[in-house]
Design an enzyme around this catalytic site. Structure first.
Site, PDB file in Angstrom:
ATOM      1  CG  ASP A  71      -0.500  -0.640   2.217  1.00 38.00           C
ATOM      2  OD1 ASP A  71       0.893  -0.269   2.596  1.00 38.00           O
ATOM      3  OD2 ASP A  71      -0.937  -1.310   3.153  1.00 38.00           O
ATOM      4  CG  ASP A  73       0.786   3.851   4.381  1.00 37.81           C
ATOM      5  OD1 ASP A  73      -0.319   3.564   4.020  1.00 37.81           O
ATOM      6  OD2 ASP A  73       1.309   2.798   5.263  1.00 37.81           O
ATOM      7  CG  ASP A 147       9.909   0.684  12.724  1.00 34.88           C
ATOM      8  OD1 ASP A 147       9.911   1.683  11.368  1.00 34.88           O
ATOM      9  OD2 ASP A 147       9.067  -0.208  12.373  1.00 34.88           O
TER      10      ASP A 147
HETATM   11  P1  ATP Z   1       4.635  -3.607   5.372  1.00 36.71           P
HETATM   12  O1  ATP Z   1       3.164  -2.695   5.314  1.00 36.71           O
HETATM   13  O2  ATP Z   1       5.265  -3.952   4.275  1.00 36.71           O
HETATM   14  O3  ATP Z   1       4.450  -4.833   6.392  1.00 36.71           O
HETATM   15  P2  ATP Z   1       5.519  -1.196   6.743  1.00 36.71           P
HETATM   16  O4  ATP Z   1       7.015  -0.584   6.794  1.00 36.71           O
HETATM   17  O5  ATP Z   1       4.677  -0.214   5.532  1.00 36.71           O
HETATM   18  O6  ATP Z   1       5.638  -2.573   6.198  1.00 36.71           O
HETATM   19  P3  ATP Z   1       3.384  -0.706   8.423  1.00 36.71           P
HETATM   20  O7  ATP Z   1       3.239  -1.275   9.692  1.00 36.71           O
HETATM   21  O8  ATP Z   1       2.596  -0.745   7.403  1.00 36.71           O
HETATM   22  O9  ATP Z   1       4.637  -1.159   7.872  1.00 36.71           O
HETATM   23  O10 ATP Z   1       3.880   0.834   8.993  1.00 36.71           O
HETATM   24  C1  ATP Z   1       4.047   2.196   8.053  1.00 36.71           C
HETATM   25  C2  ATP Z   1       5.247   2.966   8.781  1.00 36.71           C
HETATM   26  O11 ATP Z   1       5.012   3.380  10.077  1.00 36.71           O
HETATM   27  C3  ATP Z   1       6.567   1.964   8.748  1.00 36.71           C
HETATM   28  O12 ATP Z   1       7.262   2.235   7.443  1.00 36.71           O
HETATM   29  C4  ATP Z   1       7.225   3.085   9.842  1.00 36.71           C
HETATM   30  O13 ATP Z   1       7.874   4.047   9.350  1.00 36.71           O
HETATM   31  C5  ATP Z   1       6.065   3.441  10.801  1.00 36.71           C
HETATM   32  N1  ATP Z   1       5.901   2.366  11.826  1.00 36.71           N
HETATM   33  C6  ATP Z   1       5.081   1.155  11.872  1.00 36.71           C
HETATM   34  N2  ATP Z   1       5.277   0.480  13.097  1.00 36.71           N
HETATM   35  C7  ATP Z   1       6.238   1.189  13.671  1.00 36.71           C
HETATM   36  C8  ATP Z   1       6.650   1.129  15.075  1.00 36.71           C
HETATM   37  N3  ATP Z   1       6.075   0.158  16.004  1.00 36.71           N
HETATM   38  N4  ATP Z   1       7.336   2.216  15.639  1.00 36.71           N
HETATM   39  C9  ATP Z   1       7.965   3.060  14.781  1.00 36.71           C
HETATM   40  N5  ATP Z   1       7.575   3.345  13.329  1.00 36.71           N
HETATM   41  C10 ATP Z   1       6.614   2.490  12.986  1.00 36.71           C
HETATM   42 MG    MG Z   2       2.740  -0.723   5.345  1.00 34.51          MG
END
Ligand code: ATP
Ligand code: MG
Length: 442
Positions: A71, A73, A147
């Protein structure tokens, strides 16, 4: 001379931290047409309205790594209310932090306002876990609260640049997963980051930076304080990532499977079921990577099956009839896991359907197969049986029989039925104990 040098280094350090690198498209190679039209339109509209707006997080990271993002964001300096006002097809969601869902071009984007990290007065529990971090902030603060360095990248479709505050692009090139800030502090704020580290590393083939890796062993216990629903979400992401085998192997290496997630203890510490579980994870990975649908119910049913078998056996030994014994065992196992993982009711119902079908697939006498094949979850039950056969726990010939039966027409199915073995009088007497008869009577 030395003092001058030191002063230069120290004076420069904060400046270097604050000024992000602006990486041009010639260097990173992501053209704006890699971003879906809906996300591009949303960003353009925000920018035309005088706001900063970027694609952020996982999407930028995945594009750089050559993976199709799940997705897209969007991060902006506009408040949720302002975003809501700019887009007719949008709504504000979320309680912990409010974000806006914007619908455009058949897509739904999550638009979030730059937020500051938890430094300072953030409310925490007694272990330091941050309970609320919903303070708006600058773009630099938004980057710092993320993170990992590779997750703190901001892509601007307008000029095709990436804004990189924490050397994320270089880390990705070096195949290093580095945490932003002090790892211990960041894990304490949110222990789920330890699981995310493992998932990201496995997904992208990265090595966890030693500074981020070292504290995990000693801090693993902090996961016990994380709310069950959040752990369940994260476990699902991990198990359905298409890299479940790699993730779980690494979780074991990092000592994250022990004691804190009963499910993982179960998976990894029972030799009997180990082969079955790895087979099931490998088949889930294959399905995910082939773009086929996967069901959490099926996956959890496989992960917990050998627990159920053990409990079922114990209840039968205690003299309970097979079918009630199976139901007691199923409830027991789900209770234990449910406490920590908050397996939702719907998923629990799916899991039970699949388990309950197993003895019914084994008892083929009489006209039973005709009824079993009509069950809503038959196909899942059959797939489950296939895995059991592959692991050596069930009879291969049984699985083959069902496959033939499934593909046969009515006439051929009737011809495959076998008569009841027991004489009628004995059968009726035993009927109450017979799992299949018990269920079919109801
Ligand atoms: P995917 O969706 O492919 O699993 P993602 O990195 O997009 O990976 P998400 O859970 O969708 O993961 O989170 C979006 C963004 O928000 C991350 O890329 C990160 O920048 C931030 N984020 C998510 N979870 C945390 C956390 N626990 N602590 C700090 N930042 C976070
Ligand atoms: Mg994501």
């Amino acid at each position: 001379m030395i003092r001058k040098l030191l002063r230069r280094v120290f004076n420069k350090a904060p400046a270097r931290e604050n000024a992000p690198a602006l990486i041009p498209v010639d260097t990173h190679g992501i053209r704006r047409d890699a971003i879906p039209p809906g996300a591009r339109q949303t960003i353009a509209r925000l920018q035309e309205s005088g706001h900063a707006a970027y694609v952020v997080g996982g999407a930028v990271r995945d594009l750089l790594a050559g993976i199709a993002p799940k997705d897209f964001d969007i991060a902006t300096d506009a408040t949720p209310e302002r975003v809501r006002g700019l887009f007719r097809r949008s709504r504000i969601i979320g309680r912990r932090f409010r974000i806006v869902h914007v619908m455009a071009g058949g897509e739904t984007m999550e638009v979030s306002t730059f937020r500051a990290g938890s430094d300072g007065e953030a409310e925490t529990d007694e272990h330091g876990r941050v309970l609320r971090d919903n303070v708006f902030g600058s773009m630099a603060e938004d980057a710092a609260r993320r993170d990992f360095t590779i997750n703190a990248l901001y892509y601007n479709p307008a000029d095709e640049t990436i804004t990189d505050y924490h050397h994320g692009v270089a880390d990705l090139q070096r195949k290093t997963l580095r945490i932003i800030g002090d790892p211990r502090k960041r894990y304490r704020e949110d222990p789920v980051r330890m699981l995310r580290a493992v998932r990201m590393a496995a997904k992208l083939g990265l090595v966890i930076d030693p500074a981020a890796r070292a504290p995990i062993h000693e801090m693993a216990d902090l996961l016990e304080n994380v709310p069950a629903a959040r752990l369940f979400d994260e476990m699902l992401k991990l198990l359905l990532s298409g890299h479940a085998v790699a993730c779980l192997k690494q979780l074991r290496e990092e000592g994250l499977h022990h004691g804190l997630l009963p499910l993982l203890d179960v998976i990894m510490e029972q030799p009997l079921g180990e082969r079955f579980v790895w087979l099931s994870l490998a088949s889930t990975d294959a399905r995910v990577n082939a773009g086929k649908p996967t069901s959490p119910g099926f996956l959890f049913a496989t992960l917990l099956w050998h627990e159920v078998l053990a409990a079922w056996e114990a209840h039968k030994q205690n003299g309970e009839a097979p079918f009630p014994a199976l139901h007691t065992a199923m409830d027991e196992v789900l209770d234990i896991q449910g406490g920590k993982l908050a397996i939702t009711r719907r998923i629990a119902a799916d899991i039970k359907d699949i388990w309950a079908l197993q003895p019914r697939l084994e008892n083929r006498a009489g006209r039973r197969p005709l009824r079993v094949i009509e069950q809503a979850r038959f196909k899942a039950g059959y797939d489950f049986l296939l895995l059991r056969a592959e692991s050596g726990e069930a009879d291969r010939a049984l699985a083959d029989w069902w496959q033939t039966f499934m593909n046969a027409d009515t006439e051929a199915r009737l011809a495959m039925l076998t008569p009841e073995k027991k004489p009628a009088s004995r059968r009726r007497r035993r009927g109450r104990k017979n799992p299949d008869a018990a269920q079919e009577a109801s």
